[in-house]
Motif scaffolding. Structure first.
Motif: not given
Length: 104
Positions: A14-16, A84-85, A87-92, A98-100
């Protein structure tokens, strides 16, 4: 190619931006649902409301409700992005990693 989580090997990401769009969609649907009440027959009013007039009144009220609800949802969206996110842009979704996003 869909990214896969290095922890759980899932591709449920899921992206921001998508999370924000989902919150806004539910906010809009909730605003419409709150206003969507069929006209009730009344013995006080001998002239029933025309269906198109009722529809336009309902849609006008729903749009007004939704506009203010969207402004109110901004706080929720900011909290979601912060907590939830981070500093990152995506969440598994399965494991919460979390990751960019990786550019192709």
């Amino acid at each position: 190619m869909n990214p896969h989580c290095l922890i759980c090997e899932s591709s449920a990401v899921l992206s921001q931006d998508n999370a924000k769009a989902i919150v806004q969609l539910f906010t809009v649907l909730n605003g419409f649902a709150r206003e969507w009440r069929p006209p009730q027959p009344s013995t006080k009013n001998p002239h029933p409301v025309e269906p198109m007039a009722w529809f336009l009144q309902t849609m006008t009220a729903a749009v007004a409700n939704t506009a203010s609800a969207l402004r109110a949802s901004d706080t929720f969206i900011q909290d979601m992005q912060k907590y939830q996110f981070g500093e990152f842009t995506c969440l598994y979704l399965p494991c919460g990693a979390r990751f960019d996003a990786i550019s192709p």
